[in-house]
Design a protein around this motif. Sequence first.
Motif, mmCIF file in Angstrom:
data_model
loop_
_atom_site.group_PDB
_atom_site.id
_atom_site.type_symbol
_atom_site.label_atom_id
_atom_site.label_comp_id
_atom_site.label_asym_id
_atom_site.label_seq_id
_atom_site.Cartn_x
_atom_site.Cartn_y
_atom_site.Cartn_z
ATOM 1 N N GLU A 47 82.664 -24.192 -11.085
ATOM 2 C CA GLU A 47 82.736 -23.735 -9.792
ATOM 3 C C GLU A 47 81.369 -24.441 -8.834
ATOM 4 O O GLU A 47 81.218 -24.065 -7.730
ATOM 5 C CB GLU A 47 81.164 -22.452 -10.642
ATOM 6 N N ASN A 48 81.282 -25.417 -9.454
ATOM 7 C CA ASN A 48 81.058 -26.430 -7.740
ATOM 8 C C ASN A 48 81.710 -27.829 -7.991
ATOM 9 O O ASN A 48 81.430 -28.178 -8.737
ATOM 10 C CB ASN A 48 79.514 -27.060 -8.593
ATOM 11 N N LEU A 49 81.445 -28.003 -6.817
ATOM 12 C CA LEU A 49 82.887 -28.874 -6.478
ATOM 13 C C LEU A 49 82.327 -30.192 -6.857
ATOM 14 O O LEU A 49 81.032 -30.303 -6.524
ATOM 15 C CB LEU A 49 82.759 -29.272 -4.978
ATOM 16 N N LEU A 50 82.770 -31.036 -7.731
ATOM 17 C CA LEU A 50 81.706 -32.251 -7.866
ATOM 18 C C LEU A 50 81.862 -33.557 -6.878
ATOM 19 O O LEU A 50 81.630 -34.634 -7.009
ATOM 20 C CB LEU A 50 82.395 -32.937 -9.121
ATOM 21 N N VAL A 51 82.644 -33.306 -5.981
ATOM 22 C CA VAL A 51 83.160 -33.691 -4.702
ATOM 23 C C VAL A 51 82.175 -35.560 -4.547
ATOM 24 O O VAL A 51 81.691 -36.112 -4.037
ATOM 25 C CB VAL A 51 83.829 -34.074 -3.787
ATOM 26 N N LYS A 52 81.351 -34.133 -3.965
ATOM 27 C CA LYS A 52 80.042 -34.648 -2.778
ATOM 28 C C LYS A 52 79.019 -35.465 -3.820
ATOM 29 O O LYS A 52 78.612 -36.709 -3.849
ATOM 30 C CB LYS A 52 79.145 -33.640 -2.114
ATOM 31 N N GLU A 53 78.612 -34.914 -4.308
ATOM 32 C CA GLU A 53 77.647 -35.756 -6.055
ATOM 33 C C GLU A 53 78.051 -36.770 -6.482
ATOM 34 O O GLU A 53 77.617 -37.849 -6.112
ATOM 35 C CB GLU A 53 77.328 -34.806 -6.845
ATOM 36 N N ALA A 54 79.198 -36.990 -6.368
ATOM 37 C CA ALA A 54 80.355 -38.563 -6.661
ATOM 38 C C ALA A 54 80.408 -39.081 -6.438
ATOM 39 O O ALA A 54 79.964 -40.405 -6.562
ATOM 40 C CB ALA A 54 81.710 -37.402 -7.304
ATOM 41 N N LEU A 55 80.424 -39.026 -5.218
ATOM 42 C CA LEU A 55 80.861 -39.955 -3.872
ATOM 43 C C LEU A 55 79.117 -39.649 -3.028
ATOM 44 O O LEU A 55 79.388 -41.005 -2.864
ATOM 45 C CB LEU A 55 81.681 -38.312 -2.453
ATOM 46 N N ASN A 97 94.503 -30.513 -4.168
ATOM 47 C CA ASN A 97 93.999 -31.396 -2.750
ATOM 48 C C ASN A 97 93.372 -30.506 -2.245
ATOM 49 O O ASN A 97 93.256 -29.436 -2.011
ATOM 50 C CB ASN A 97 95.202 -31.481 -1.658
ATOM 51 N N SER A 98 92.814 -31.158 -1.074
ATOM 52 C CA SER A 98 91.976 -29.859 -0.018
ATOM 53 C C SER A 98 91.512 -31.296 0.471
ATOM 54 O O SER A 98 91.485 -32.218 1.054
ATOM 55 C CB SER A 98 90.491 -29.393 -1.118
ATOM 56 N N PHE A 99 89.593 -30.852 1.363
ATOM 57 C CA PHE A 99 89.262 -31.187 2.212
ATOM 58 C C PHE A 99 87.677 -31.311 1.865
ATOM 59 O O PHE A 99 87.826 -29.792 2.114
ATOM 60 C CB PHE A 99 90.011 -31.050 4.289
ATOM 61 N N ILE A 100 87.010 -32.386 2.543
ATOM 62 C CA ILE A 100 85.410 -32.174 2.426
ATOM 63 C C ILE A 100 85.022 -33.649 3.826
ATOM 64 O O ILE A 100 85.856 -34.222 4.318
ATOM 65 C CB ILE A 100 84.543 -32.863 0.867
ATOM 66 N N ASP A 101 84.058 -32.559 4.856
ATOM 67 C CA ASP A 101 83.694 -32.868 6.089
ATOM 68 C C ASP A 101 82.152 -33.354 5.191
ATOM 69 O O ASP A 101 81.071 -33.023 5.117
ATOM 70 C CB ASP A 101 83.704 -32.220 6.833
ATOM 71 N N GLN A 128 79.278 -37.467 5.662
ATOM 72 C CA GLN A 128 79.100 -38.262 6.937
ATOM 73 C C GLN A 128 78.268 -39.002 5.937
ATOM 74 O O GLN A 128 77.172 -38.601 5.263
ATOM 75 C CB GLN A 128 78.242 -37.575 8.405
ATOM 76 N N TYR A 129 78.588 -40.711 6.380
ATOM 77 C CA TYR A 129 77.645 -41.313 5.232
ATOM 78 C C TYR A 129 77.614 -42.487 6.638
ATOM 79 O O TYR A 129 77.990 -43.168 6.936
ATOM 80 C CB TYR A 129 78.555 -42.199 4.445
ATOM 81 N N THR A 130 76.417 -42.578 7.351
ATOM 82 C CA THR A 130 76.559 -43.117 8.812
ATOM 83 C C THR A 130 77.227 -43.255 10.190
ATOM 84 O O THR A 130 77.668 -42.644 9.852
ATOM 85 C CB THR A 130 76.124 -45.065 7.869
ATOM 86 N N ASN A 131 78.230 -44.633 9.849
ATOM 87 C CA ASN A 131 79.128 -45.089 10.474
ATOM 88 C C ASN A 131 80.753 -43.836 10.183
ATOM 89 O O ASN A 131 81.515 -44.337 10.740
ATOM 90 C CB ASN A 131 79.170 -45.831 11.400
ATOM 91 N N MET A 132 80.241 -44.211 8.568
ATOM 92 C CA MET A 132 81.511 -43.282 8.065
ATOM 93 C C MET A 132 81.537 -41.596 7.604
ATOM 94 O O MET A 132 81.037 -41.122 7.196
ATOM 95 C CB MET A 132 82.251 -44.256 6.568
ATOM 96 N N LYS A 133 83.201 -41.307 7.879
ATOM 97 C CA LYS A 133 83.622 -40.019 7.578
ATOM 98 C C LYS A 133 84.132 -39.886 6.793
ATOM 99 O O LYS A 133 85.014 -41.157 6.570
ATOM 100 C CB LYS A 133 83.220 -39.386 8.697
ATOM 101 N N THR A 134 84.392 -38.448 5.731
ATOM 102 C CA THR A 134 85.095 -38.144 5.086
ATOM 103 C C THR A 134 86.528 -36.648 5.918
ATOM 104 O O THR A 134 85.841 -35.998 6.064
ATOM 105 C CB THR A 134 84.825 -37.361 3.934
ATOM 106 N N TYR A 135 87.596 -36.989 4.786
ATOM 107 C CA TYR A 135 88.190 -35.699 4.891
ATOM 108 C C TYR A 135 89.310 -34.778 3.931
ATOM 109 O O TYR A 135 88.470 -34.404 3.215
ATOM 110 C CB TYR A 135 89.393 -35.997 6.254
ATOM 111 N N PHE A 136 90.238 -35.383 4.158
ATOM 112 C CA PHE A 136 91.144 -35.103 2.620
ATOM 113 C C PHE A 136 90.895 -35.835 1.352
ATOM 114 O O PHE A 136 90.462 -37.223 1.329
ATOM 115 C CB PHE A 136 92.955 -35.246 2.901
ATOM 116 N N PHE A 137 90.716 -35.183 0.001
ATOM 117 C CA PHE A 137 90.572 -35.492 -1.304
ATOM 118 C C PHE A 137 91.410 -35.115 -1.440
ATOM 119 O O PHE A 137 92.329 -34.079 -1.749
ATOM 120 C CB PHE A 137 88.667 -35.194 -1.770
ATOM 121 N N MET A 138 91.396 -35.503 -3.166
ATOM 122 C CA MET A 138 92.462 -34.957 -4.346
ATOM 123 C C MET A 138 91.310 -35.421 -5.460
ATOM 124 O O MET A 138 91.177 -36.002 -5.969
ATOM 125 C CB MET A 138 93.756 -35.250 -4.408
#
Length: 275
Positions: free
Chosen positions: A209-217, A259-263, A265-275
């Motif tokens: 129920e909770n996407l793990l991507v942000k916590e892992a990154l 596959n999906s995307f997530i926005d 921001q980490y200082t001067n870097m951002k994310t987009y697509f992930f799988m």
Amino acid sequence: FKQKTAYEILSGLVGSEMCIRDRGPEVQLRVYGDEFYSRYENIDGYSVVYDQDHGLYCYALLISGEYVSSGVYSSLSPPDGVRRHFKESEEVRNRKFESRYAKMNPHPSAFKPSLNLRTFGPEKGLLEGRRVSEGEIKGLTVLVQFTDVKSSVTAADVDALLNGQGYHENGNFCSVREYFRLMSSGKLDYTNEVVGPITLSHNRQYYTENLLVKEALDLAVKGGLALEKFDSRGVGTVDAMSFLYAGQTQYLGELWPHNSFIDLQYTNMKTYFFM
């Protein structure tokens, strides 16, 4: 981690069986659907839903065309009023599908074609989205495990699967790097840096129920990972991110391979697509 299913993105499952452990004993379910909409039946053909209050898969009731938990555990005798192969109404299924689809895909940008692009479109006939299809591209692969399910595969095992030369383990024809090199006629050299395994803060069921991507990154970056090395174009965007979780592939919620995307921001870097 199961290497054969690490990059498994399915268009749909029809009655595939899977074993799930909730707060009770392991339960065997049949799965129908895909990453946008799915339903589950027990082995006797009764529709079930995950009951958050009980922490168990329970028989489903239909109320106004939508699944509602009966509160009766699926391994017990079915309660009165349930039938085999209950399905939600078409209206409910479409609403859930469209909601999930919209959540997982970026909104298309407005485009006004110049005269020389009226036929091919903004992506010259290819699918819309950011492309890094030539040159030397380094992707990020994060291995994650849960408080209750730990990895039995090492980072070296996954590195060989992704980057190895002459890789044929587990019935694979080649590594991921060799696959993209072959498919691009040598134009794309796609490698991956493998990080982890990183232990998340909750059990596996929580992440359905909770996407793990942000916590892992977040944990990877906090541990010293520099995202700049994954930006081959120098535009401040991570080229490619993959997340592989420990244990059997779960065809449930946010853990369904997709596959999906997530926005982020980490200082001067951002994310987009992930799988």
